[in-house]
Design a protein around this motif. Structure first.
Motif, PDB file in Angstrom:
ATOM      1  N   PHE A 137      15.368  78.628-124.498  1.00  0.00           N
ATOM      2  CA  PHE A 137      15.979  77.295-124.551  1.00  0.00           C
ATOM      3  C   PHE A 137      17.263  77.377-125.368  1.00  0.00           C
ATOM      4  O   PHE A 137      17.534  78.374-126.019  1.00  0.00           O
ATOM      5  CB  PHE A 137      15.035  76.293-125.236  1.00  0.00           C
ATOM      6  CG  PHE A 137      13.740  76.090-124.528  1.00  0.00           C
ATOM      7  CD1 PHE A 137      13.610  75.098-123.570  1.00  0.00           C
ATOM      8  CD2 PHE A 137      12.652  76.885-124.816  1.00  0.00           C
ATOM      9  CE1 PHE A 137      12.408  74.904-122.908  1.00  0.00           C
ATOM     10  CE2 PHE A 137      11.440  76.703-124.167  1.00  0.00           C
ATOM     11  CZ  PHE A 137      11.315  75.711-123.206  1.00  0.00           C
ATOM     12  N   ASP A 138      18.054  76.315-125.349  1.00  0.00           N
ATOM     13  CA  ASP A 138      19.112  76.188-126.340  1.00  0.00           C
ATOM     14  C   ASP A 138      18.442  76.181-127.713  1.00  0.00           C
ATOM     15  O   ASP A 138      17.552  75.365-127.984  1.00  0.00           O
ATOM     16  CB  ASP A 138      19.896  74.889-126.138  1.00  0.00           C
ATOM     17  CG  ASP A 138      20.958  75.018-125.067  1.00  0.00           C
ATOM     18  OD1 ASP A 138      20.917  75.998-124.296  1.00  0.00           O
ATOM     19  OD2 ASP A 138      21.819  74.123-124.974  1.00  0.00           O
ATOM     20  N   SER A 139      18.864  77.079-128.570  1.00  0.00           N
ATOM     21  CA  SER A 139      18.187  77.212-129.861  1.00  0.00           C
ATOM     22  C   SER A 139      19.141  77.774-130.890  1.00  0.00           C
ATOM     23  O   SER A 139      20.192  78.331-130.556  1.00  0.00           O
ATOM     24  CB  SER A 139      16.956  78.105-129.729  1.00  0.00           C
ATOM     25  OG  SER A 139      17.328  79.385-129.233  1.00  0.00           O
ATOM     26  N   GLU A 140      18.761  77.634-132.154  1.00  0.00           N
ATOM     27  CA  GLU A 140      19.606  78.111-133.248  1.00  0.00           C
ATOM     28  C   GLU A 140      18.756  78.717-134.352  1.00  0.00           C
ATOM     29  O   GLU A 140      17.637  78.253-134.622  1.00  0.00           O
ATOM     30  CB  GLU A 140      20.433  76.964-133.836  1.00  0.00           C
ATOM     31  CG  GLU A 140      21.514  76.440-132.913  1.00  0.00           C
ATOM     32  CD  GLU A 140      22.324  75.311-133.534  1.00  0.00           C
ATOM     33  OE1 GLU A 140      23.374  74.983-132.971  1.00  0.00           O
ATOM     34  OE2 GLU A 140      21.910  74.751-134.578  1.00  0.00           O
ATOM     35  N   LEU A 141      19.306  79.721-134.987  1.00  0.00           N
ATOM     36  CA  LEU A 141      18.801  80.222-136.258  1.00  0.00           C
ATOM     37  C   LEU A 141      19.807  79.828-137.327  1.00  0.00           C
ATOM     38  O   LEU A 141      20.944  80.326-137.326  1.00  0.00           O
ATOM     39  CB  LEU A 141      18.634  81.746-136.235  1.00  0.00           C
ATOM     40  CG  LEU A 141      17.449  82.334-135.472  1.00  0.00           C
ATOM     41  CD1 LEU A 141      17.430  83.851-135.626  1.00  0.00           C
ATOM     42  CD2 LEU A 141      16.127  81.731-135.934  1.00  0.00           C
ATOM     43  N   ASP A 142      19.414  78.934-138.205  1.00  0.00           N
ATOM     44  CA  ASP A 142      20.264  78.484-139.305  1.00  0.00           C
ATOM     45  C   ASP A 142      19.691  79.096-140.583  1.00  0.00           C
ATOM     46  O   ASP A 142      18.698  78.615-141.131  1.00  0.00           O
ATOM     47  CB  ASP A 142      20.251  76.955-139.385  1.00  0.00           C
ATOM     48  CG  ASP A 142      21.247  76.409-140.400  1.00  0.00           C
ATOM     49  OD1 ASP A 142      21.499  77.099-141.414  1.00  0.00           O
ATOM     50  OD2 ASP A 142      21.739  75.284-140.196  1.00  0.00           O
ATOM     51  N   LEU A 282      23.149  81.811-135.613  1.00  0.00           N
ATOM     52  CA  LEU A 282      23.232  82.069-134.181  1.00  0.00           C
ATOM     53  C   LEU A 282      22.857  80.817-133.403  1.00  0.00           C
ATOM     54  O   LEU A 282      21.865  80.153-133.716  1.00  0.00           O
ATOM     55  CB  LEU A 282      22.290  83.203-133.773  1.00  0.00           C
ATOM     56  CG  LEU A 282      22.465  84.548-134.473  1.00  0.00           C
ATOM     57  CD1 LEU A 282      21.426  85.538-133.950  1.00  0.00           C
ATOM     58  CD2 LEU A 282      23.866  85.088-134.266  1.00  0.00           C
ATOM     59  N   SER A 283      23.638  80.492-132.378  1.00  0.00           N
ATOM     60  CA  SER A 283      23.348  79.370-131.495  1.00  0.00           C
ATOM     61  C   SER A 283      23.410  79.879-130.060  1.00  0.00           C
ATOM     62  O   SER A 283      24.444  80.386-129.620  1.00  0.00           O
ATOM     63  CB  SER A 283      24.361  78.237-131.708  1.00  0.00           C
ATOM     64  OG  SER A 283      24.054  77.129-130.880  1.00  0.00           O
ATOM     65  N   VAL A 284      22.283  79.761-129.348  1.00  0.00           N
ATOM     66  CA  VAL A 284      22.180  80.293-127.992  1.00  0.00           C
ATOM     67  C   VAL A 284      22.352  79.176-126.978  1.00  0.00           C
ATOM     68  O   VAL A 284      21.670  78.140-127.044  1.00  0.00           O
ATOM     69  CB  VAL A 284      20.823  80.993-127.787  1.00  0.00           C
ATOM     70  CG1 VAL A 284      20.661  81.425-126.332  1.00  0.00           C
ATOM     71  CG2 VAL A 284      20.713  82.203-128.701  1.00  0.00           C
ATOM     72  N   ASP A 285      23.271  79.382-126.049  1.00  0.00           N
ATOM     73  CA  ASP A 285      23.524  78.463-124.941  1.00  0.00           C
ATOM     74  C   ASP A 285      22.864  79.059-123.708  1.00  0.00           C
ATOM     75  O   ASP A 285      23.398  79.974-123.089  1.00  0.00           O
ATOM     76  CB  ASP A 285      25.033  78.308-124.740  1.00  0.00           C
ATOM     77  CG  ASP A 285      25.383  77.252-123.703  1.00  0.00           C
ATOM     78  OD1 ASP A 285      24.554  77.008-122.807  1.00  0.00           O
ATOM     79  OD2 ASP A 285      26.494  76.691-123.784  1.00  0.00           O
ATOM     80  N   ARG A 286      21.693  78.553-123.367  1.00  0.00           N
ATOM     81  CA  ARG A 286      20.928  79.163-122.284  1.00  0.00           C
ATOM     82  C   ARG A 286      21.611  78.978-120.934  1.00  0.00           C
ATOM     83  O   ARG A 286      21.635  79.892-120.108  1.00  0.00           O
ATOM     84  CB  ARG A 286      19.514  78.567-122.245  1.00  0.00           C
ATOM     85  CG  ARG A 286      18.611  79.223-121.208  1.00  0.00           C
ATOM     86  CD  ARG A 286      17.210  78.620-121.239  1.00  0.00           C
ATOM     87  NE  ARG A 286      16.356  79.254-120.243  1.00  0.00           N
ATOM     88  CZ  ARG A 286      16.300  78.880-118.972  1.00  0.00           C
ATOM     89  NH1 ARG A 286      17.062  77.876-118.549  1.00  0.00           N
ATOM     90  NH2 ARG A 286      15.501  79.499-118.123  1.00  0.00           N
ATOM     91  N   ALA A 287      22.167  77.787-120.667  1.00  0.00           N
ATOM     92  CA  ALA A 287      22.799  77.531-119.371  1.00  0.00           C
ATOM     93  C   ALA A 287      23.980  78.461-119.144  1.00  0.00           C
ATOM     94  O   ALA A 287      24.170  78.991-118.043  1.00  0.00           O
ATOM     95  CB  ALA A 287      23.237  76.067-119.282  1.00  0.00           C
ATOM     96  N   GLU A 288      24.793  78.658-120.189  1.00  0.00           N
ATOM     97  CA  GLU A 288      25.958  79.538-120.078  1.00  0.00           C
ATOM     98  C   GLU A 288      25.606  81.001-120.358  1.00  0.00           C
ATOM     99  O   GLU A 288      26.455  81.873-120.223  1.00  0.00           O
ATOM    100  CB  GLU A 288      27.036  79.081-121.060  1.00  0.00           C
ATOM    101  CG  GLU A 288      27.602  77.709-120.778  1.00  0.00           C
ATOM    102  CD  GLU A 288      28.405  77.664-119.490  1.00  0.00           C
ATOM    103  OE1 GLU A 288      28.996  78.720-119.138  1.00  0.00           O
ATOM    104  OE2 GLU A 288      28.420  76.612-118.836  1.00  0.00           O
ATOM    105  N   ARG A 289      24.356  81.234-120.799  1.00  0.00           N
ATOM    106  CA  ARG A 289      23.899  82.584-121.157  1.00  0.00           C
ATOM    107  C   ARG A 289      24.851  83.232-122.160  1.00  0.00           C
ATOM    108  O   ARG A 289      25.324  84.360-121.990  1.00  0.00           O
ATOM    109  CB  ARG A 289      23.744  83.464-119.921  1.00  0.00           C
ATOM    110  CG  ARG A 289      22.685  82.954-118.961  1.00  0.00           C
ATOM    111  CD  ARG A 289      22.255  83.992-117.972  1.00  0.00           C
ATOM    112  NE  ARG A 289      21.132  83.515-117.172  1.00  0.00           N
ATOM    113  CZ  ARG A 289      20.435  84.280-116.344  1.00  0.00           C
ATOM    114  NH1 ARG A 289      20.742  85.549-116.208  1.00  0.00           N
ATOM    115  NH2 ARG A 289      19.422  83.779-115.659  1.00  0.00           N
TER     116      ARG A 289
END
Length: 382
Positions: A137-142, A282-289
């Motif tokens: 999913f769209d997710s982040e490690l802060d 880190l912030s992951v953009d799943r749609a844009e991979r």
């Protein structure tokens, strides 16, 4: 053959995703994130996990892994039900356990989770959660706030983040976690390493890449080291060397100590590890991979090393010099591979090598029947 994370990459098991869409949809608020506490220490990022209501256990967030795993002792303690044994290429086998309920951070609940059982020596925590924790999913490690944030719907505000030239790479086999690869610059050259929060090295390079960049040569000063993690089961020694600079998006790191793997080690061309990744949210953009990064307040973890340049091995009841690093104090003093250290047992000899920089180390060596005394000062020579 040892059992490590790299070997699991060859197993087509549905263990890569630590939670389901249904679990998140039920836990989250419309458009907002689910927030779970995480902890950063010198060696790992961890999250609390409960298995079948028992725990809490400390699970490592390991973005270099594609499969979830549990320490064998924890599986026995909880009484996990073994679904079956799984055999890997080469005949190595391990148990596959079924977890009726997996609760992460007290907020994300997963029913019927599967985990591989691993010996305790192969895990730094009670278990590990693979890259799917971030890439599903769209997710982040802060890491400053100590939060793992997940958006079951919608997406985060990435103000202050920089998008990297990156990808969520498809696994070689189905049902494994996608992993994150992102463009960096090292010593002026472009690389696209795996972002691996389970790696203990700031940057690890494949042998061919290290040679191409001039970091594995007869003149490059190095410290002989044993690698760990992905590609860490090689028989030969790796080399710890000093680079010029690493640039990751807006963040720069001067004079990093990096590892070049030996010729018989396997793994990605490059791996960016936790000593550096701890400095980036880190912030992951799943749609844009894609992955976005933001420099946080954490400092890089600086690696230490012995100032002799020697690698010793216990052989036949004695202590033998197995390797001498180029440019090291031991090399300048004339120590050679095959020299036998006399008067010290293996444990005492290793302790002497790990004395602080500036201390003088005197050794009595035997070479071809001849006694050779040597003395040199331990130094930060890279």
């Amino acid at each position: 053959m040892t059992l490590d994370r790299r070997l699991f990459l060859g197993s087509a098991l549905a263990l890569g995703l630590p939670f389901s869409r249904a679990a998140l949809a039920q836990s989250g608020t419309q458009g907002g994130p689910i927030v779970a506490p995480i902890r950063l220490d010198d060696r790992r990022i961890t999250i609390e996990a409960r298995l079948n209501g028992k725990g809490p256990f400390s699970f490592v967030i390991d973005t270099g892994a594609q499969l979830n795993a549990v320490r064998q002792g924890v599986a026995d303690q909880v009484g996990l039900r073994k679904a079956r044994d799984v055999r890997l290429n080469g005949g190595l086998s391990f148990p596959l356990y079924s977890v009726d309920e997996l609760l992460l951070g007290g907020v994300v609940r997963q029913a019927d989770a599967a985990m591989a059982g691993l010996p305790g020596a192969r895990l730094s925590g009670d278990g590990l959660l693979a890259a799917g924790l971030l890439t599903t999913f769209d997710s982040e490690l802060d890491l400053d706030r100590g939060q793992w944030r997940v958006w079951p719907s919608g997406s985060p505000d990435r103000t202050g983040f920089t998008r990297l030239d990156s990808s969520l790479r498809e696994p070689d086999l189905p049902y494994l976690s996608r992993r994150i690869f992102a463009e960096i610059t090292f010593n002026g050259a472009g690389l696209k390493p795996l972002l691996d929060t389970g790696s203990p090295n700031m940057l690890t390079l494949d042998h061919t890449v290290g040679r191409r960049l001039g970091l594995w040569s007869d003149t490059q000063p190095y410290v002989p080291v044993r690698t760990s993690g992905i590609g860490g089961d090689a028989q030969s020694l790796a080399r710890l060397v000093r680079g010029k600079a690493i640039q990751v998006g807006p963040a720069g790191y001067e004079a990093p100590l990096i590892v070049v793997r030996p010729p018989d080690a396997q793994g990605p061309d490059a791996i960016l590890g936790l000593p550096l990744l701890r400095t980036l949210d880190l912030s992951v953009d799943r749609a844009e991979r894609a992955v976005w990064v933001r420099r946080n307040s954490q400092a890089p973890k600086v690696r230490t090393y012995g100032g002799s340049g020697l690698w010793l091995e216990a052989q036949g009841g004695g202590v033998t010099v197995a390797e001498v690093g180029t440019g090291s104090p031991a090399a300048k003093a004339g120590v050679r591979v095959g020299d036998v250290v006399e008067g010290l047992d293996f444990r005492t000899a290793i302790a002497r090598l790990n004395a602080p920089f500036g201390e003088t180390l005197a050794l009595s060596l035997r070479r071809g029947g001849q006694a050779i005394p040597v003395s040199f000062v331990l130094a930060d020579y890279l």
